[in-house]
Structures are given as C-alpha cells and as structure tokens.
Design an enzyme around this catalytic site. Structure first.
Site, mmCIF file in Angstrom:
data_model
loop_
_atom_site.group_PDB
_atom_site.id
_atom_site.type_symbol
_atom_site.label_atom_id
_atom_site.label_comp_id
_atom_site.label_asym_id
_atom_site.label_seq_id
_atom_site.Cartn_x
_atom_site.Cartn_y
_atom_site.Cartn_z
ATOM 1 N N ASP A 1 31.365 34.576 48.984
ATOM 2 C CA ASP A 1 30.801 35.483 48.053
ATOM 3 C C ASP A 1 29.457 34.713 47.448
ATOM 4 O OD1 ASP A 1 30.166 36.678 45.468
ATOM 5 O OD2 ASP A 1 31.874 38.249 45.942
ATOM 6 N N CYS B 1 35.991 31.629 48.609
ATOM 7 C CA CYS B 1 35.221 32.615 49.118
ATOM 8 C C CYS B 1 33.860 32.536 49.510
ATOM 9 C CB CYS B 1 35.699 33.986 48.388
ATOM 10 S SG CYS B 1 35.035 35.271 49.237
ATOM 11 N N CYS C 1 36.924 40.692 44.559
ATOM 12 C CA CYS C 1 36.699 40.023 45.979
ATOM 13 C C CYS C 1 36.477 41.244 46.759
ATOM 14 C CB CYS C 1 37.687 39.057 46.340
ATOM 15 S SG CYS C 1 37.481 38.471 47.962
ATOM 16 N N HIS D 1 38.630 35.024 43.864
ATOM 17 C CA HIS D 1 37.989 35.373 42.790
ATOM 18 C C HIS D 1 38.374 36.870 42.392
ATOM 19 C CE1 HIS D 1 34.768 37.519 44.809
ATOM 20 N NE2 HIS D 1 35.176 36.662 46.017
ATOM 21 N N ARG E 1 28.256 34.903 44.802
ATOM 22 C CA ARG E 1 28.405 34.679 43.308
ATOM 23 C C ARG E 1 29.225 33.506 42.822
ATOM 24 N NH1 ARG E 1 30.231 40.608 42.285
ATOM 25 N NH2 ARG E 1 31.614 39.908 44.028
HETATM 26 CO CO CO Z 1 35.349 37.119 47.553
#
Ligand code: CO
Length: 209
Positions: free
Chosen positions: A44, A42, A101, A98, A46
């Site tokens: 993302d 992803c 998400c 994750h 993090r």
């Molecule tokens: Co995500």
C-alpha cells in the site's frame, strides 16, 4: 514538468541535501548495510516503512507485498527472509499490517480476482481459523480491522514455522514482532505477540531440527 521528470528533480535535490549535511553520505552507504530489522509490510502506497518507523537508509531491510503475507511457497518472501536472517543477521523480524487494507477487503469479496485468487486465499484461510471470533463482530469495519490484526498474527506464526527463524531464535534470540499501522492516526500499534508462547505451542508440529 511531467510526473516522471519531477521525480528526477526531487532526486537531485535529495542528493544535494544529503551531501550538504555529510559529504561522505553516499560513500558510507556504498560500504554496506547492517540492518537490525527485517520489515515485512503491505505494498500500500500510504504505508511507507521508513517514514513511519523514523529510520534512515541502511537501518531496515524491507519486503512488501499485497497484505503483508508470509507464504511458505513464495520464493520472494522466503529469499528475503533467509538472506536477512542468515546473511545480514537481523535481530528482529517484523510483520506490519495496516487498517483499511485493500488486500484484506478484496480477499473477503465473493469475486473471481483471477491471478490474485491464490494469493488472497491465504487471507481467507486466516478468516477460517478465526471464524468464530470474527463472525461475532457485527460492525463490518471493526471486523475487517480485527482480520488485519489476526492476519499479522498468523503471518508471525508462518515466520516461526521456518527453519531460518527457528535456528536464529535458538542461536541468538532473534524475535518476531507483529505490528499494525493505524492509517487514521498515523500510530504504530504493537500487537504484543507472545513469541516464546507461540513457539512453544506450535513447535511440537513445526520443529524442523
Ligand atoms: Co494493505
């Protein structure tokens, strides 16, 4: 200092650190790559692939998009996959989702997200395929977390539908893995997707040669 100039300062420090350990560090990097893994994760901020896997530059070929989707008609992910499998000859292809998400959550909202709609629709399709199991989970957070896992599983199935993966599996035993990064603990969870079993189950329909 602005945020941008901090980045360039950090880069200078990083170069100096690398050269202090090995003066040929960048010369060696420039010579080429031989990664054993393709990681599809992803976007993302993090979920930083190299950090959570503890790998160095040159070790993992990476593709990231919203909610780590492997969409058949997405030229981007398909190009990365084909290049990694056919040219770089990676041995492992990983889909890593994750918990928490935002993409997964957004997909389940009854909201018009404009250009995001067709992308997020892929996640609604995963929900539909596993509706009975998901609807039986009363706790909303647990239900989303399970959808994160099932989404990873379905993206692994999507990988297996491609000619590149089918061919590399036959030729050199390439394997597909499904992982989830637990953002609450930092732990990587192997969903232990039974690659040969899935392959056997869907090849009747998806076999390409
Ligand atoms: Co995500």
């Amino acid at each position: 200092m602005t945020k941008i100039s901090v980045v360039f300062e950090n880069n200078k420090k990083w170069v100096a650190e690398k050269l202090a350990i090995d003066e040929n560090y960048f010369k060696s990097l420039a010579q080429g790559q031989n990664p054993e893994f393709l990681y599809i994760g992803c976007s993302d901020s993090r979920v930083t692939a190299e950090d959570l896997m503890g790998v160095k530059p040159g070790e993992v070929f990476i593709h990231r998009n919203l909610a780590n989707l492997v969409n058949n008609v997405d030229l981007n992910v398909m190009s990365v996959l084909n290049y990694a499998v056919q040219e770089l000859k990676v041995q492992h292809v990983v889909v890593c989702g994750h918990y928490n998400c935002g993409g997964i959550k957004a997909a389940m909202m009854p909201e018009d997200k404009g250009i995001l709609n067709p992308w997020l629709r892929n996640i609604r399709d995963v929900y539909r395929l596993h509706r009975d199991e998901l609807n039986a989970i009363k706790d909303e957070e647990k239900r989303y977390n399970r959808l994160v896992e099932l989404n990873v599983q379905e993206q692994c199935v999507n990988l297996i539908k491609t000619a590149a993966v089918q061919k590399a599996y036959q030729e050199r035993g390439l394997t597909v893995h499904g992982w989830v990064f637990d953002i609450h603990t930092g732990k990587l969870i192997d969903l232990k997707i039974d690659f040969p079993k899935i392959l056997e189950g869907i090849m009747e329909i998806y076999k390409l040669f």
